[in-house]
Design a protein around this motif. Structure first.
Motif, mmCIF file in Angstrom:
data_model
loop_
_atom_site.group_PDB
_atom_site.id
_atom_site.type_symbol
_atom_site.label_atom_id
_atom_site.label_comp_id
_atom_site.label_asym_id
_atom_site.label_seq_id
_atom_site.Cartn_x
_atom_site.Cartn_y
_atom_site.Cartn_z
ATOM 1 N N ALA A 7 -9.379 -72.959 -14.011
ATOM 2 C CA ALA A 7 -10.188 -74.033 -13.420
ATOM 3 C C ALA A 7 -10.120 -75.331 -14.219
ATOM 4 C CB ALA A 7 -11.642 -73.568 -13.331
ATOM 5 N N GLN A 8 -10.346 -76.413 -13.486
ATOM 6 C CA GLN A 8 -10.518 -77.732 -14.116
ATOM 7 C C GLN A 8 -12.016 -77.917 -14.359
ATOM 8 O OE1 GLN A 8 -7.809 -79.758 -14.714
ATOM 9 N NE2 GLN A 8 -6.712 -77.938 -13.983
ATOM 10 N N PRO A 9 -12.392 -78.595 -15.437
ATOM 11 C CA PRO A 9 -13.827 -78.756 -15.687
ATOM 12 C C PRO A 9 -14.512 -79.608 -14.619
ATOM 13 C CG PRO A 9 -12.498 -79.900 -17.356
ATOM 14 C CD PRO A 9 -11.553 -79.132 -16.503
ATOM 15 N N LYS A 10 -15.680 -79.160 -14.162
ATOM 16 C CA LYS A 10 -16.518 -79.979 -13.290
ATOM 17 C C LYS A 10 -17.442 -80.803 -14.180
ATOM 18 C CE LYS A 10 -18.211 -76.558 -10.774
ATOM 19 N NZ LYS A 10 -18.693 -75.591 -9.759
ATOM 20 N N PRO A 11 -18.088 -81.805 -13.612
ATOM 21 C CA PRO A 11 -18.952 -82.651 -14.465
ATOM 22 C C PRO A 11 -20.165 -81.896 -15.021
ATOM 23 C CG PRO A 11 -18.526 -83.689 -12.326
ATOM 24 C CD PRO A 11 -17.977 -82.317 -12.236
ATOM 25 N N ALA A 41 -19.515 -72.202 -16.533
ATOM 26 C CA ALA A 41 -18.166 -72.430 -17.052
ATOM 27 C C ALA A 41 -18.030 -71.737 -18.387
ATOM 28 C CB ALA A 41 -17.903 -73.918 -17.225
ATOM 29 N N VAL A 42 -16.862 -71.143 -18.598
ATOM 30 C CA VAL A 42 -16.500 -70.659 -19.929
ATOM 31 C C VAL A 42 -15.436 -71.619 -20.437
ATOM 32 C CG1 VAL A 42 -15.489 -68.772 -21.249
ATOM 33 C CG2 VAL A 42 -16.942 -68.261 -19.267
ATOM 34 N N VAL A 43 -15.734 -72.293 -21.529
ATOM 35 C CA VAL A 43 -14.724 -73.209 -22.061
ATOM 36 C C VAL A 43 -14.115 -72.619 -23.323
ATOM 37 C CG1 VAL A 43 -15.720 -75.284 -21.037
ATOM 38 C CG2 VAL A 43 -16.405 -74.619 -23.331
ATOM 39 N N ILE A 54 -18.988 -82.387 -20.430
ATOM 40 C CA ILE A 54 -19.496 -81.473 -19.410
ATOM 41 C C ILE A 54 -20.991 -81.313 -19.641
ATOM 42 C CG2 ILE A 54 -19.270 -79.195 -18.354
ATOM 43 C CD1 ILE A 54 -16.522 -78.936 -19.710
ATOM 44 N N ARG A 55 -21.781 -81.640 -18.600
ATOM 45 C CA ARG A 55 -23.231 -81.474 -18.720
ATOM 46 C C ARG A 55 -23.590 -80.033 -18.418
ATOM 47 N NH1 ARG A 55 -26.745 -85.539 -18.960
ATOM 48 N NH2 ARG A 55 -25.710 -87.491 -19.521
ATOM 49 N N ALA A 56 -24.711 -79.610 -18.961
ATOM 50 C CA ALA A 56 -25.088 -78.217 -18.757
ATOM 51 C C ALA A 56 -26.591 -78.050 -18.855
ATOM 52 C CB ALA A 56 -24.416 -77.337 -19.809
#
Ligand SMILES: Cc1cc2nc3c(=O)[nH]c(=O)nc-3n(C[C@H](O)[C@H](O)[C@H](O)COP(=O)(O)OP(=O)(O)OC[C@H]3O[C@@H](n4cnc5c(N)ncnc54)[C@H](O)[C@@H]3O)c2cc1C
Ligand SMILES: NC(=O)c1ccc[n+]([C@@H]2O[C@H](COP(=O)([O-])OP(=O)(O)OC[C@H]3O[C@@H](n4cnc5c(N)ncnc54)[C@H](O)[C@@H]3O)[C@@H](O)[C@H]2O)c1
Ligand SMILES: Cc1cc2nc3c(=O)[nH]c(=O)nc-3n(C[C@H](O)[C@H](O)[C@H](O)COP(=O)(O)O)c2cc1C
Ligand SMILES: [Zn+2]
Lengths: 87, 417, 187, 969
Positions: free
Chosen positions: B26-30, B60-62, B227-229
């Motif tokens: 996946a590409q990172p979402k905001p 998301a797992v980064v 990336i906000r979380a």
């Protein structure tokens, strides 16, 4: 890994016992409280990079030394006797 | 596509052209509800259980490199729940039970192989200690058997019983213990999580934290952007201190290197896992035939993911002392992993002292077996903001308070655990 | 002084040194210079704070650590360490170790290669000349090496380890095809 | 026979007999097993890992993936030996492996039929149902099929040695680059060590036909070898493989000392592990030729061109009668010349673009035929050939340089990974540096040696650069052949095919590391040396990424597989660790002692007397003798540290929880040490010998750690203290003399001393004389009896034991061992190792009052934490079975009566237990929650692992003489 013992010269690391970060200073025993001691005993900066650390030349001159070593590459910049480092 | 012998045969007929990626790259979402930092076994398992058990899928797992490239991909694959202390046993037993149903849960063959874990003892005092441990396990409903010398002989007749420096007096056997195929565990969790909507983002290193006005963590800075979380959960194993430092934290952790070794492929010869209590040596045999073995940590702080020769010698000395039949087997490869060694040898699953940040760290050399329970309990903590009962002892403040979980009794020196 | 060893015949001659008084000498705080002066006065030896042997007579000082030496005395009486303590009173602490070590003398062309096979320190004559001292480890046994001659070494190991050290010596000699000649002190 | 009539570097005067799969053959000195097999027309030598495909010899070096054999037999069997690196010896015995029932007919080859299913990673997708079948069925089947050769299961009968080397310059590899480097540095007087894994020097010069200084290269090699041998500072180690680079310019190498003999001579090691510390290193390990991936490229008869060249030129064999060549590099043409010179037919030289001489065919090999190779297909055309030589380009052998973490980078000019930034102190030379011509190799060797000399401040003597016939090698790339028929292999041993790479890519395993782990590319015994780069290139192509971006996987030590025995050296079996013996050991053995390991020490556990049937009988007798008469026990293994200097007392006050500075000279005191985290570290006694001198004792187990701790305090924490400390454990043999008759006995031993209770009371200490030598006397008691400990210099330890036995003979002095010692201390409630396990606090052990409030000491602050003094913590108590005769054991857990044996009722455990003669029953010490307030209560001691459940009464931990009347008596 070879450690330059200030007394013995370059020696293989297996002759030494490792203790860790030389930065934490023992709080003044008469004054300090639990919290200060807990902070001395448990948390560590755990540096990724150059670090001063305590090694004991257990199978050599039986001296505690302070070694400057990079924890990412294991490259060693130098070592001094701990009792001199303190002064 | 579901994995089964039927889908496999069907694909075989069409040249395996129908398989898609095991997980979406996946590409990172905001923004996400939860960002998990670290695509090791723990991070991926956490994502899976967040999605599956707690219904939180905007996750998301980064991972800074490729998933499973850290310790999850370089450990000696031993799973067991033969712990001593009440803070540990229920947790590792939960993990064992999750292992026992893992493949069906994930629809991925992780080759969980319960061929037994045998710890050898060499003195009466050690046997008493194992009896204490075995009894603690049994009181917790965990299987444990105390073997005498004869029992050990039956289990592993090839051990050196006759001219050993430290004669074998018996052992503690956990039959349900064994090994699992580490890479498959990672890929299986990734696939299952991805299927439920979790974004797995590789080559994405967290370089800082986004802080709200009150200081709370509200996202991460990465090499692929901000990336906000809603919540940020750290599962970065050997890098825990480095990442936590970005949030201003100092942890009771040192990073140390542990080496592991594999021999050339050999026909089956070693049953299950055997650990040599008087030397630094343990061994099992992989399904592929390699003898997988290891010993003690190198002992100095390191982020270099490799060790030095003295420990190689030490481990092989232990191996030869215990089973002189492996002398002519050849060591094929050795490697190292960076472990987050805590000051009592036990892990941390807790809120970080910064709002919005959750901590899963301190797995030392024993976190592979913990992977399922760690994911489960961490997901519980993140979703419910309350510790799972099985992991309630893994608090960060236990060090200051003195409620440490020190299985080895070595005290606050990370490299002795 | 130990008498000349029988010709080693290309092999390795090993003798055990029996009549030694041994003591650990540790300088008191900031007293290294004063200790050196005292040693010079009493023994006529220029004491050096480093891993080398000071003295050439009956009494010698082998540097084993900063401000610390292992002193050897040939033909010492059982209370030699006490008299040493009196001599060095106020400038050093003296600890009797006469029984603590087994001291072997290794001689012959094979002595150096043999020890080199055990110790990961450079024993080449340029790096470890006559008079050099090293506290190190051989085959998991702590050992103090002193080069007493071009092809002669004294090796001190803690007495409880002596049997294991002998075993190493014997197997390593065999591995090298080196005949091992063992002599007792009195021939 | 395919031995050429002339040439080669074999010694035809020395024929050697050997067997393969039971059949006898003959080769010559200078052969490898592979060259000898080729000379004997043996084509089929092994089976592949997964599909059990028939395989022949592919290479002539350590990168061999196919020709794996089990060398020797019985306990000396060595599975997975590469025939290409095994030096032939007379009587060599080899067998093929991973086949059943025979190499020619292998039942497991059915796996090949299932190969459409057995693709990369298939096992992750199946075998999940039913769950229990994994351990019972699937896994045993998979395990049996996997693996290559088999271990004998017998102890390795051979021995291994170690050695160390120091040098100014380490040269790895003795090809032209390495030889030139060693020569240059050696001539300048540098300490040079050159290691070469082969039994001959020369590297590729042995295989290729070159001229140096107008002479055949072999002559140059011989001259250089002779000169190196004559240089006093140069050491040449042949048959020595450098396997790993480690920190601070240290290296590991293994020398095959006796592997070229049937069995080692008596005492001779099989192999020797070298540990090397080098100031500078030159890596001259050459390059490894790549195969080409086309259909049927694994058929026996398909070989590397460089290998064919070696077999023809070096070993004087003809691997085939008609040798076709499929080449991407100019070395293919050089091979054709060599073959023709040897009179071997070359039916075709195939290059993709037709470059070469006139006879070259433009095209590609798309298929092969024959059980062993009979023909190849090029653009639909069949060409008869029994050998196909592939020249797929070269990979510099840079593994060792990568061990310290330097990452190889792709070099588009030579289509290979190279190392641009070798580790500090290392330089690359020759083919390892990506410089593939002989001229460059010589230049590199010279230049890098000179650079190293300059670095080290050594003047280089300028020697002439020998003239070479140069042959710049072109390199091409062709990662797979389009239109191939049949499986095209990338990793030969692990049966990874071009299709597997594509499948892995499709399934998302797109990092080279994922590719490796999913397909096992590069994980075989050759570690991907043969085919890994091809696979990575296919992945890069499939993902449309540049090779440079994809990168390659990490190389790890060992660079070549190394026997585990070689790493262990002599430290095996009974010699795994040194044995420490006390001065009284021989005496104890003479007196019937059984010994127990305590750390590295052997201690007498009990002394069996004639007629005693089991250990318990002996131990009980010994313990009883101490309570009723007198016993002697060797306690020399306890750590002894002497602390001296003006600040000795201050130091001890900080080390111990209690006051030691107030101890008068001539007295001893029990002391407790904590760790800084507040838990108990160790216990022992301190005796003040003089104002400025103490001797302290430690437990046997902790002796070294306490010494280290004392030094840490002296050097790191409080360097301002003027205190010196040293271990004197080895200096003093110490014996406990305990029992009502102890005074009488001691008085006989020390007639000149006043040992009356007034003159030498409990806890007195003295320096005294025994037999005109120094001695130390303490009135300490671990047993609870009137007792002494006497210490004498260790060389008199045995004499002391004898003297005590002699002096006490009339009243039955009894030697006792650690087991009786244990009984006596349990009866007295003294904690020992089982209680001092690093998890207990002073409070737990009932010693809370020993924490002085009047001073600072290590552990003071943190010992005060609520969690460490919580009364609900398990605390030391005594335990007695309620029913007489019942046995309670260490390790049982303590639960309330009537509570189910479940964890929530767990309240503690039994730490130590014994049969007590004075109580006449089994007794125990345990740690029980809130223990001291529960005296008199009954609890259960449950041991599920033993199936025992004993009702016990909680009591004081002191079972005997609670007032301590006897020890003061
Ligand atoms: C040699 C060895 C043998 C072992 N053997 C066993 C065993 O037999 N049994 C057992 O139970 N345990 C064993 N362990 C321990 C076990 O492997 C670890 O405890 C466990 O894998 C750690 O959890 P993890 O899988 O999540 O860690 P990892 O797989 O290390 O996951 C952490 C991830 O975080 C990533 N990361 C780090 N920093 C960042 C960042 N800034 N941004 C983004 N991502 C980041 C890393 O790249 C890594 O992929 C062993 C460990 C080693 C090294
Ligand atoms: N024509 C071509 O295309 C081509 C390509 C590559 C190389 N070459 C030839 O190869 C030669 C290159 O010379 P060079 O000196 O660089 O390499 P080399 O291959 O001649 O020598 C390397 C040596 O290192 C040894 N070695 C390798 N790994 C080792 C290890 N781990 N431990 C101990 N020894 C090890 C090998 O056994 C070999 O003897 C030249 O003769 C050149 O012509 C030709
Ligand atoms: C259980 C296990 C088995 C392994 N078996 C092999 C093997 O058969 N062959 C191999 O080359 N490497 C094997 N490896 C090692 C990997 O190649 C690799 O070294 C390891 O995962 C660490 O990664 P790194 O070396 O890339 O840092 C194995 C690793 C593990 C954990
Ligand atoms: Zn030193």
């Amino acid at each position: 890994m070879r450690i330059p013992c200030p007394y013995c010269g370059e020696r293989d690391a297996h002759e030494f016992v490792y203790r860790g970060d030389a930065a934490p200073q023992r709080p003044d025993g008469a004054e300090a409280n639990e919290a200060a001691f807990a902070d001395y005993v448990y948390p560590r900066a755990n540096v990724a990079g150059a670090m001063h650390e305590h090694w004991y030349h257990a199978q050599g001159c039986r001296t505690w030394i302070v070694v400057e070593r990079d924890t990412r590459s294991h490259a060693i910049a130098g070592a001094t006797l701990a009792r001199e480092a303190k002064r | 596509m579901r994995y089964s012998i039927f889908s496999l045969v069907r694909e075989a007929l069409s040249g395996h052209r129908g398989w898609g990626p095991a997980w979406r790259d996946a590409q990172p979402k905001p923004a996400y509800d939860v960002v998990i930092v670290g695509g090791g076994g723990h991070g991926l398992a956490t994502a899976h259980y967040l999605a599956k058990v707690f219904g939180i899928t905007n996750v998301a797992v980064v991972e800074k490199g490729w998933i499973g490239g850290g310790n999850a991909g370089r450990n000696t694959t031993i799973i067991r729940s033969n712990y001593l202390l009440p803070g540990n046993i229920p947790f590792y037993e939960l993990s064992m039970q999750l292992w026992e149903g893992l493949e069906q849960d994930l629809n991925y063959n992780a080759m969980v192989s319960q061929r037994g874990v045998l710890n050898l003892c060499h003195s009466d005092a050690q046997r008493d200690a194992y009896e204490r441990r075995g009894n603690a396990m049994r009181l917790h409903g965990v299987d444990a058997e105390l073997l005498d010398e004869e029992g050990v002989r039956r289990h592993a007749p090839f051990l050196n019983f006759d001219n050993a420096r430290f004669p074998i007096k018996g052992g503690l056997l956990q039959r349900r213990g064994g090994t699992a195929r580490h890479d498959a565990v990672n890929w299986g969790y990734a696939r299952a999580a991805s299927d439920r909507g979790v974004d797995i983002i590789q080559n994405c290193e967290v370089t800082g934290f986004l802080r709200g006005p009150d200081g709370a963590v509200i996202g991460v800075e990465t090499t692929r952007g901000t990336i906000r979380a809603g919540k940020v959960a750290l599962a970065v194993a050997g890098n825990s201190s480095r990442v936590a430092a970005m949030a201003g934290l100092r942890l009771p952790i040192e990073s140390h290197v542990l080496q592991a070794f594999v021999s050339e492929g050999l026909k089956p010869i070693i049953p299950g896992v055997i650990t040599f209590g008087a030397g630094h040596f343990y061994i099992s045999q992989s399904d592929k035939g390699g003898l997988v073995f290891g010993g003690d940590i190198d002992g100095y702080n390191s982020y270099a993911q490799r060790g030095n020769l003295p420990v190689v010698e030490d481990v092989c000395e232990g191996g030869m002392a215990l089973m002189p039949m492996i002398g002519r087997a050849r060591l094929l490869r050795s490697w190292g992993g960076i472990m987050d060694m805590t000051m009592d040898g036990s892990p941390i699953i807790d809120h970080a002292p910064v709002p919005g940040l959750y901590l899963n760290a301190g797995w030392c050399y024993g976190g592979f077996k913990a992977t399922p329970a760690s994911g489960w309990c961490f997901a519980h903590l993140i979703a419910r903001d309350a510790p799972h009962p099985a992991a309630a002892a893994y608090r960060l403040d236990r060090f200051a308070s003195g409620r440490v979980i020190d299985e080895k009794g070595m005290g606050a020196q990370a490299n002795l655990h | 002084m130990v008498g000349a060893l029988p010709a080693a015949g290309g092999g390795l001659a090993v003798s055990e040194r029996g009549d030694l008084g041994i003591a650990t000498i540790m300088a008191r705080a900031s007293s290294t210079a004063a200790l050196a002066q005292r040693v010079a006065e009493r023994f006529g030896i220029a004491l050096i704070d480093g891993p080398i042997l000071s003295g050439a007579g009956a009494v010698r000082f082998a540097g084993t650590g900063p401000g610390s030496w292992l002193s050897f005395c040939e033909g010492a009486d059982p209370f030699w360490a006490c008299s040493m303590a009196v001599q060095l009173d106020g400038v050093a602490s003296v600890f009797d170790q006469s029984s603590g070590y087994a001291v072997l003398r290794l001689g012959g062309a094979e002595a150096m290669p043999m020890l080199q096979s055990g110790a990961f320190i450079d024993l080449h004559a340029d790096a470890f000349p006559v008079g050099a001292v090293a506290v190190t480890v051989i085959a998991h046994v702590g050992a103090i090496l002193i080069r007493v001659g071009e092809a002669q070494f004294d090796v001190a190991v803690f007495r409880s380890f002596a049997g294991s050290f002998w075993h190493w010596l014997a197997t390593s000699a065999a591995a090298r095809g080196v005949p091992l000649h063992r002599f007792s002190e009195d021939g | 026979m395919s031995r050429l009539a002339a040439g080669g570097s074999i010694d035809r005067r020395q024929p050697l007999a050997f067997t393969f799969d039971g059949k006898s053959y003959q080769g010559f000195a200078g052969d490898t097993l592979a060259s000898a097999l080729i000379a004997n027309d043996v084509r089929l030598v092994g089976r592949s890992f997964k599909y059990h495909r028939p395989r022949g010899i592919l290479t002539a070096g350590a990168e061999e993936p196919n020709a794996l054999v089990t060398l020797r037999s019985g306990a000396r069997a060595e599975p997975n030996s590469k025939a290409t690196t095994v030096e032939l010896y007379d009587g060599l015995e080899a067998a093929s492996q991973n086949r059943w029932p025979s190499l020619g007919f292998d039942m497991m080859a059915v796996n090949g039929l299932l190969s459409p299913i057995f693709v990369a990673g298939f096992y992750y997708k199946t075998f999940m149902w039913p769950r229990r079948f994994w351990e019972r069925l699937y896994e045993p089947l998979i395990r049996r099929a996997a693996g290559l050769g088999a271990l004998s299961g017998l102890p390795d009968p051979d021995s291994y040695d170690r050695d160390h080397a120091f040098c100014d310059l380490l040269v790895i590899g003795a090809g032209p680059a390495g030889l030139m480097a060693a020569l240059t540095a050696g001539r300048a007087g540098a300490r040079v060590l050159i290691v070469e894994e082969d039994f001959a020097l020369g590297g590729r010069l042995l295989a290729e036909r070159h001229e140096i200084d107008g002479q055949p290269a072999a002559d140059w090699v011989a001259a250089v070898a002779a000169e190196l041998a004559s240089l006093p500072t140069v050491r040449v180690l042949k048959r020595t493989t450098l396997f790993g680079g480690y920190d601070s310019c240290t290296f590991g190498a293994v020398e095959k000392v006796a592997d070229h003999l049937v069995t080692p001579a008596a005492g001779q090691p099989r192999q020797r592990l070298w540990k090397i510390a080098a100031k500078r290193t030159i890596l001259a390990t050459g390059a490894v030729e790549r195969p080409i991936s086309f259909g049927g490229n694994d058929r026996p008869g398909v070989m590397q061109a460089s290998a064919v060249e070696a077999y023809v030129n070096r070993f004087a064999t003809a691997p085939g009668k008609r040798i076709a060549i499929f080449a991407l590099t100019a070395s293919g043409l050089r091979l054709a010349r060599a073959l023709k010179a040897a009179g071997i037919e070359v039916p075709a030289i195939v290059t993709p673009d037709g470059t070469g001489d006139g006879s070259t065919i433009a095209g590609m090999v798309t298929a092969t035929h024959g059980k062993t190779l009979r023909s190849i297909e090029v653009s639909g055309r069949r060409i008869e050939a029994d050998i196909l030589a592939m020249a797929g380009g070269w990979n510099p052998a840079i593994g060792i340089a990568s061990h310290l973490g330097a990452r190889p980078v792709w070099d588009d000019a030579i289509h290979a990974f190279v190392l641009k930034t070798p580790p500090a102190g290392m330089a690359l030379a020759g083919a390892a540096a990506g410089h593939f011509s002989l001229g460059e190799a010589i230049d590199d060797g010279l230049r890098e040696a000179q650079a190293a000399l300059a670095d080290l401040g050594m003047p280089a003597t300028v020697g002439a650069r020998p003239a070479t016939s140069d042959d710049p090698a072109g390199v091409g790339t062709l990662w797979s052949v389009p239109g191939s028929k049949g499986k095209a292999f990338v990793d030969f041993q692990h049966d990874v095919t071009v299709d597997d790479i594509a499948l892995a890519e499709r399934e998302g395993f797109r990092s080279v590391e994922h590719l490796k782990r999913y397909t096992t590319l590069g994980m075989a015994t050759d570690q991907g040396k043969a085919g890994q780069v091809n696979g990575q290139a296919l992945l890069a192509a499939a993902t449309a990424t540049a090779m440079g971006e994809k990168g390659t996987v990490i190389a790890r030590p060992p660079d070549r597989p190394v026997a585990i025995g070689a790493f262990a050296g002599a430290h095996t079996a009974a010699h795994f660790r040194p044995v420490r013996l006390t001065a009284g050991h021989a005496w104890a053995a003479e007196n019937g002692a059984s010994f127990v390991d305590t750390g590295q020490w052997k201690r007498a556990q009990w002394f069996t007397r004639p007629g005693e049937s089991d250990w318990l009988e002996s131990v009980t007798r010994e313990a009883r003798a101490v309570r009723t008469g007198v016993g002697i026990c060797d306690v020399s293994t306890l750590g002894k540290i002497e602390v001296a200097g003006p600040d000795a007392a201050t130091l001890l006050d900080r080390l111990y929880t209690n006051m030691m500075s107030t101890l008068p000279v001539g007295k001893a005191r029990y002391g407790l040490m904590l760790r800084e985290d507040g838990f108990v570290f160790d216990d022992g006694t301190a005796a003040r010998l003089a104002d400025d001198r103490y001797v302290i004792s430690t437990t046997t187990a902790n002796a070294a750690r306490v010494m280290q701790h004392v030094d840490y305090c002296r050097h790191v924490l409080w360097p301002e203290l003027d205190a010196q400390a040293v271990s004197v454990t080895e200096q003093w043999a110490q014996v406990a003399v305990a029992g009502p008759n102890a005074r009488v006995l001691m008085q006989r031993l020390l007639p000149d001393m006043d040992l009356s209770n007034e003159a030498f009371p409990f806890m007195a200490s003295a320096q005294c004389r025994w037999r005109d030598g120094p001695a130390r006397l303490f009135r300490l008691s671990f047993s609870g009896e009137l007792a002494y400990e006497i210490a004498v210099p260790a060389d008199r330890g045995a004499a002391l034991m004898r003297a005590l036995t002699e002096a006490g003979r009339s009243f039955g002095v009894t030697p006792y061992g650690t087991e009786a010692l244990g009984v006596l201390r349990i009866e007295k409630g003294h904690p020992a190792g089982n209680e001092l396990n690093g998890q207990t606090t002073a409070h737990d052990l009932g010693m809370g009052r020993m924490l002085s409030a009047r001073k600072d000491f290590i552990g003071r602050a943190l010992a005060g934490r609520a969690a460490l003094t919580d009364p609900m913590r398990p605390t030391l108590v005594g335990l007695k079975p309620v029913r007489p005769g019942e046995r309670v054991r260490g390790g049982a857990h303590l639960l309330p009566l009537g509570a189910a044996a479940r964890a929530e009722h767990d309240q503690g455990y039994v730490t130590s237990a014994c049969f007590s003669p004075v109580v006449d029953g089994w007794i125990a010490l345990g740690l029980l929650a809130n223990g001291p307030s529960r005296i008199g209560e009954r609890v259960r001691a449950v041991s599920p692992v033993r199936g025992t459940d004993v009702e016990v009464e909680v009591c004081s931990p002191i079972f005997f003489d609670p007032e301590g009347v006897r020890l003061r008596g």
